[in-house]
Design a protein around this motif. Structure first.
Motif, PDB file in Angstrom:
ATOM      1  N   VAL A 117      35.716 -11.137 -14.442  1.00 18.99           N
ATOM      2  CA  VAL A 117      34.752 -10.075 -14.155  1.00 18.99           C
ATOM      3  C   VAL A 117      33.353 -10.648 -13.953  1.00 18.99           C
ATOM      4  O   VAL A 117      32.661 -10.312 -12.972  1.00 18.99           O
ATOM      5  N   LEU A 118      32.906 -11.506 -14.846  1.00 15.60           N
ATOM      6  CA  LEU A 118      31.550 -12.050 -14.742  1.00 15.60           C
ATOM      7  C   LEU A 118      31.367 -12.872 -13.471  1.00 15.60           C
ATOM      8  O   LEU A 118      30.334 -12.765 -12.790  1.00 15.60           O
ATOM      9  N   LYS A 119      32.343 -13.692 -13.128  1.00 15.57           N
ATOM     10  CA  LYS A 119      32.240 -14.490 -11.899  1.00 15.57           C
ATOM     11  C   LYS A 119      32.193 -13.587 -10.666  1.00 15.57           C
ATOM     12  O   LYS A 119      31.453 -13.857  -9.716  1.00 15.57           O
ATOM     13  N   SER A 120      32.966 -12.520 -10.679  1.00 22.51           N
ATOM     14  CA  SER A 120      32.962 -11.582  -9.548  1.00 22.51           C
ATOM     15  C   SER A 120      31.634 -10.865  -9.426  1.00 22.51           C
ATOM     16  O   SER A 120      31.153 -10.600  -8.313  1.00 22.51           O
ATOM     17  N   SER A 161      29.201 -13.201  -7.754  1.00 28.05           N
ATOM     18  CA  SER A 161      29.488 -13.270  -6.314  1.00 28.05           C
ATOM     19  C   SER A 161      29.005 -12.035  -5.573  1.00 28.05           C
ATOM     20  O   SER A 161      28.617 -12.114  -4.401  1.00 28.05           O
ATOM     21  N   ALA A 162      29.036 -10.884  -6.266  1.00 31.50           N
ATOM     22  CA  ALA A 162      28.646  -9.626  -5.626  1.00 31.50           C
ATOM     23  C   ALA A 162      27.141  -9.385  -5.676  1.00 31.50           C
ATOM     24  O   ALA A 162      26.660  -8.373  -5.168  1.00 31.50           O
ATOM     25  N   GLY A 163      26.393 -10.297  -6.289  1.00 35.85           N
ATOM     26  CA  GLY A 163      24.940 -10.184  -6.270  1.00 35.85           C
ATOM     27  C   GLY A 163      24.307  -9.537  -7.479  1.00 35.85           C
ATOM     28  O   GLY A 163      23.092  -9.297  -7.490  1.00 35.85           O
ATOM     29  N   TYR A 164      25.093  -9.270  -8.508  1.00 37.85           N
ATOM     30  CA  TYR A 164      24.509  -8.709  -9.725  1.00 37.85           C
ATOM     31  C   TYR A 164      23.881  -9.838 -10.537  1.00 37.85           C
ATOM     32  O   TYR A 164      24.438 -10.932 -10.652  1.00 37.85           O
ATOM     33  N   ARG A 165      22.735  -9.574 -11.122  1.00 38.65           N
ATOM     34  CA  ARG A 165      21.989 -10.616 -11.825  1.00 38.65           C
ATOM     35  C   ARG A 165      21.803 -10.318 -13.317  1.00 38.65           C
ATOM     36  O   ARG A 165      21.484 -11.208 -14.089  1.00 38.65           O
ATOM     37  N   ARG A 166      21.984  -9.057 -13.716  1.00 39.32           N
ATOM     38  CA  ARG A 166      21.812  -8.680 -15.122  1.00 39.32           C
ATOM     39  C   ARG A 166      23.044  -7.905 -15.561  1.00 39.32           C
ATOM     40  O   ARG A 166      23.475  -6.977 -14.869  1.00 39.32           O
ATOM     41  N   GLY A 172      32.052 -20.412 -21.158  1.00 33.97           N
ATOM     42  CA  GLY A 172      31.946 -20.176 -19.722  1.00 33.97           C
ATOM     43  C   GLY A 172      30.817 -19.275 -19.295  1.00 33.97           C
ATOM     44  O   GLY A 172      30.085 -19.592 -18.350  1.00 33.97           O
ATOM     45  N   PRO A 173      30.611 -18.122 -19.961  1.00 30.02           N
ATOM     46  CA  PRO A 173      29.547 -17.209 -19.518  1.00 30.02           C
ATOM     47  C   PRO A 173      28.162 -17.842 -19.497  1.00 30.02           C
ATOM     48  O   PRO A 173      27.336 -17.507 -18.638  1.00 30.02           O
ATOM     49  N   GLU A 174      27.890 -18.774 -20.417  1.00 28.34           N
ATOM     50  CA  GLU A 174      26.553 -19.367 -20.498  1.00 28.34           C
ATOM     51  C   GLU A 174      26.215 -20.201 -19.267  1.00 28.34           C
ATOM     52  O   GLU A 174      25.033 -20.438 -18.967  1.00 28.34           O
ATOM     53  N   ALA A 175      27.225 -20.623 -18.505  1.00 24.53           N
ATOM     54  CA  ALA A 175      26.985 -21.449 -17.323  1.00 24.53           C
ATOM     55  C   ALA A 175      26.742 -20.612 -16.066  1.00 24.53           C
ATOM     56  O   ALA A 175      26.395 -21.164 -15.013  1.00 24.53           O
ATOM     57  N   LEU A 176      26.902 -19.299 -16.162  1.00 23.71           N
ATOM     58  CA  LEU A 176      26.755 -18.439 -14.990  1.00 23.71           C
ATOM     59  C   LEU A 176      25.294 -18.032 -14.799  1.00 23.71           C
ATOM     60  O   LEU A 176      24.518 -17.957 -15.748  1.00 23.71           O
ATOM     61  N   SER A 177      24.950 -17.736 -13.567  1.00 22.40           N
ATOM     62  CA  SER A 177      23.580 -17.314 -13.239  1.00 22.40           C
ATOM     63  C   SER A 177      23.423 -15.826 -13.518  1.00 22.40           C
ATOM     64  O   SER A 177      23.316 -15.000 -12.603  1.00 22.40           O
ATOM     65  N   LEU A 178      23.444 -15.494 -14.799  1.00 23.86           N
ATOM     66  CA  LEU A 178      23.361 -14.101 -15.215  1.00 23.86           C
ATOM     67  C   LEU A 178      22.411 -13.949 -16.399  1.00 23.86           C
ATOM     68  O   LEU A 178      22.383 -14.804 -17.289  1.00 23.86           O
ATOM     69  N   ALA A 229      24.555  -4.430 -13.952  1.00 24.28           N
ATOM     70  CA  ALA A 229      25.928  -3.973 -14.181  1.00 24.28           C
ATOM     71  C   ALA A 229      26.153  -3.794 -15.674  1.00 24.28           C
ATOM     72  O   ALA A 229      25.636  -4.559 -16.497  1.00 24.28           O
ATOM     73  N   ILE A 230      26.920  -2.771 -16.030  1.00 23.59           N
ATOM     74  CA  ILE A 230      27.372  -2.587 -17.409  1.00 23.59           C
ATOM     75  C   ILE A 230      28.819  -3.049 -17.485  1.00 23.59           C
ATOM     76  O   ILE A 230      29.666  -2.635 -16.685  1.00 23.59           O
ATOM     77  N   LEU A 231      29.100  -3.912 -18.437  1.00 23.54           N
ATOM     78  CA  LEU A 231      30.474  -4.324 -18.714  1.00 23.54           C
ATOM     79  C   LEU A 231      30.827  -3.749 -20.080  1.00 23.54           C
ATOM     80  O   LEU A 231      30.303  -4.196 -21.099  1.00 23.54           O
ATOM     81  N   ASN A 232      31.683  -2.743 -20.093  1.00 19.51           N
ATOM     82  CA  ASN A 232      31.939  -1.988 -21.316  1.00 19.51           C
ATOM     83  C   ASN A 232      33.367  -2.186 -21.813  1.00 19.51           C
ATOM     84  O   ASN A 232      34.329  -1.961 -21.073  1.00 19.51           O
TER      85      ASN A 232
END
Length: 385
Positions: free
Chosen positions: A196-199, A202-207, A222-228, A169-172
């Motif tokens: 946005v990042l949490k969603s 949940s939707a299966g995006y990994r990068r 917060g972002p550093e704790a997510l599986s991304l 996903a691109i977050l711009n």
């Protein structure tokens, strides 16, 4: 294509120091100019979108505007400038025209203006990107311009990769600087980043590739704790185009150039809440041309639309101040749940059969070519003094 060795002269180029949309347009137009090989490029002012224009072929960078008309006139003579291209900076366009440089002005968002906004009515050519949406206030404002030329959208058309990474996903956020946020917009980031990042997780995006004039620290805690697998960097125009070609989805604050470029290559797109006035209108255009289900709005009460309509009568600057104050007054935690729900719903709608090219189809995609043709004609005529 062989380069024409008979040089016409140089063109001065600049764009408004507001976001990165004008840098994207400059990049698209310079591609057309570069292919012709008969005009040199002088870029004036570099605060705007320098990372976006990293790979642009520019002959001379002028870091700062001259302080007087006489200095500007002399600079134009020294650099053999025969015409100018200005994007969304009406004061710069008027200044160049006043010292004898025929100027082509590009208005990419003509639907924003009211009678309180200054428009460069005396430029040699006033190009407005066409839109089916033009409020009465904007029509009245544009009637002050006697020589409006309507053009297609100014975009580089990205090539959509045959193999799309459905986990990318691109977050711009684009260029987040503006008259009210010179360096960036931390308030906006605090409101939208985590929902946005949490969603996306949940939707299966990994990068996630985060694009804008920001660094990882600007995303907050917060972002550093997510599986991304999260990457945050400014991107050149070419790098952003390559990402659009391979991403499973683009989530973007609704800057018009990003929306048009994504539409041109058919990249699935979700509009995030707007940062400013033009983005409010851009999101409305996207909703009509593509789908309302893909537009994430501010929850009720965040920005009072009735009050905003009244404030707009005092011009874009007043509207920007009102929007900024409205967002600053909001506790991020109070709206995160609502935004998360909307983003999840929009990501689900991405899987539906949607005409992703609806926005570019109604706008056209030949604007860069049209501008390059008009600019060359202007350059051949040369300065008036």
């Amino acid at each position: 294509m062989s380069r024409d060795k008979t040089m016409i002269g140089a063109i001065a180029v600049c764009g408004v120091d507001f976001g990165w949309g004008s840098a994207g347009k400059i990049s698209a137009i310079l591609e057309e100019i570069r292919d012709r090989g008969d005009m040199r490029v002088v870029m004036i002012g570099t605060a705007l979108g320098r990372p976006v224009l990293l790979n642009a072929q520019v002959d001379v960078w002028v870091e700062d505007w001259p302080t007087s008309d006489s200095e500007l006139r002399q600079l134009m003579r020294d650099l053999d400038v025969v015409a100018a291209l200005v994007i969304l900076d009406p004061y710069a366009a008027s200044k160049l025209e006043s010292v004898g440089i025929p100027t082509l002005y590009i208005d990419s968002i003509p639907y924003v203006w009211t009678m309180a906004d200054f428009l460069p009515t005396a430029v040699s050519i006033y190009c407005a990107q066409r839109s089916r949406f033009l409020p009465e206030a904007a029509e009245a404002a544009l009637r002050r311009v006697s020589n409006v030329t309507w053009i297609d959208a100014i975009v580089t058309v990205p090539v959509r990769d045959a193999v799309v990474d459905r986990e990318l996903a691109i977050l711009n956020f684009g260029g987040m600087h503006s008259p009210t946020h010179v360096a960036g917009n931390p308030v906006y980031l605090s409101l939208v980043v985590m929902p946005v990042l949490k969603s996306l997780v949940s939707a299966g995006y990994r990068r996630v590739e985060v694009c804008g004039n920001l660094a990882m620290a600007d995303l907050g805690h917060g972002p550093e704790a997510l599986s991304l697998d999260l990457h945050v960097n400014p991107r050149s125009h070419e790098e952003f185009m390559a990402l659009l070609g391979s991403a499973g989805v683009l989530l973007t604050s609704p800057g018009l150039t990003a929306l048009l470029e994504a539409s041109a290559c058919g990249c699935p797109t979700v509009c995030l809440p707007p940062q400013n006035l033009s983005q409010i209108f851009n999101a409305q255009r996207f909703a009509k041309a593509v789908s309302e289900e893909l537009v994430v709005s501010w929850p009720r009460g965040v920005v009072d639309s009735d009050r905003l309509d009244k404030v707009r009568g005092d011009g874009e600057g007043a509207a920007l101040t009102f929007i900024d104050a409205s967002l600053t007054a909001i506790d991020p935690e109070s709206i995160h749940a609502d935004l998360s729900r909307q983003v999840k719903d929009s990501l689900s709608a991405v899987e539906l059969s949607i005409d992703w090219q609806g926005l570019i189809r109604e706008s056209g995609n030949q604007g860069a070519l049209e501008v390059a043709d008009l600019l060359r004609d202007l350059a051949v005529l040369g300065p008036s003094t």
